[in-house]
Design a protein around this motif. Sequence first.
Motif, short mmCIF file in Angstrom:
data_model
loop_
_atom_site.label_atom_id
_atom_site.label_comp_id
_atom_site.label_asym_id
_atom_site.label_seq_id
_atom_site.Cartn_x
_atom_site.Cartn_y
_atom_site.Cartn_z
N ALA A 96 16.03 -6.87 -1.22
CA ALA A 96 17.34 -6.71 -1.98
C ALA A 96 17.59 -8.16 -2.67
O ALA A 96 16.89 -8.81 -2.73
N ASP A 97 18.82 -8.10 -3.10
CA ASP A 97 19.18 -9.45 -3.87
C ASP A 97 19.21 -10.61 -2.90
O ASP A 97 19.15 -10.58 -1.82
N VAL A 98 18.62 -11.76 -3.33
CA VAL A 98 18.55 -13.09 -2.62
C VAL A 98 19.93 -13.37 -1.96
O VAL A 98 20.86 -13.37 -2.79
N GLU A 153 9.64 -13.68 -1.53
CA GLU A 153 10.28 -12.28 -2.10
C GLU A 153 10.93 -11.50 -1.17
O GLU A 153 10.77 -11.60 0.02
N ARG A 203 15.77 -19.41 -8.88
CA ARG A 203 15.96 -17.93 -8.52
C ARG A 203 15.31 -16.92 -9.77
O ARG A 203 15.70 -17.33 -10.89
N ARG A 204 14.42 -16.09 -9.51
CA ARG A 204 14.03 -15.19 -10.38
C ARG A 204 14.18 -13.70 -9.84
O ARG A 204 13.42 -13.13 -9.26
N GLY A 205 15.47 -13.12 -10.19
CA GLY A 205 15.42 -11.84 -9.58
C GLY A 205 15.49 -11.89 -8.13
O GLY A 205 16.40 -12.41 -7.40
N ARG A 206 14.83 -10.99 -7.60
CA ARG A 206 14.16 -11.06 -5.94
C ARG A 206 13.53 -12.11 -5.51
O ARG A 206 13.19 -11.91 -4.52
N GLU A 217 22.64 -15.84 -0.47
CA GLU A 217 23.29 -16.99 -0.86
C GLU A 217 23.26 -17.89 0.23
O GLU A 217 23.61 -17.31 1.58
#
Length: 295
Positions: A235-237, A232, A251-254, A239
């Motif tokens: 913020a955004d995961v 988890e 990938r599932r959201g964060r 790249e």
Amino acid sequence: MSTPVIEIRDLVHRYGRTEALHGLSLTVDAGRCYGFFGRNGAGKTTTIKCLLNLLRPDAGTVRVFGLDPAKDEEEIKSRIAYVPDFVSFYPWMSVAEALEYQAAFRRRWNPEIQSQLLARFRLDPDAPTSGLSKGQRTQLALVGAIAAEPDMLILDEPTSGLDPLVRREFIQTVIGAYQEADPGNRTVFVSTHLITEFEGLIDRFTIVDQGRNILTADADTARSEYRRLLAEFEADVPEAEWMRKTPRLKRRGRILELVVGPEVDPAAEELHRMRPTRIREEALSLEEIFMNAVR
């Protein structure tokens, strides 16, 4: 050590120029509920037919109860019961007559179990077999297989055509009762696509793909070694290049989800280097292990 119930070594079988089995090996000990998993065309039914001497191997060895199916077919078949994916009976027989016919070839037959299973499956003994649905024919075959009290049940997609309620009762109650009647001695060898429904019964399994053994493990060991990592992020995961090269990553959201096995996994190390807020671990089901093994 006791003789394995099934022992297959370097099994090869060809249909013309097509090689269905490529050096398959596996061992099944007595008292197991052994799962044999694979996609359509993986070689599962071919393997079972070699066990039953319905097909002859092109190479390798097959032993059932330590015996050669090609030389000791009568002895082996007197100790097993086989339920295939597609079942048929003599159409002029009733349900009771079909079972009486099967019993005539058996050393043992338990009429009490026969009556109990007929009632459980709601099969009318006087009904003609010609009028049975596919699911009912499968039920009748299962009644005959278990009433014979064999040392081993060989089941090839045994719940095909059964409705969900009957399927669950058969798996959880009937097969469980069959083994519990003589624990440690009665063996179930089941080839199935419905891995989830057998989850609680199977204690060891082999996954076969394109005629090869790609994984054999005890069910409990596999569930402890194959895990899902859930990382988890606040913020955004972020790249990263390694992520595009890892098909086991979602990938599932964060949240990043990664499936790992017992070996050291470079992707898991990369995941930890990304410094997520936290990482949780979850065990995989046998079906999830199967899907990741053949992927």
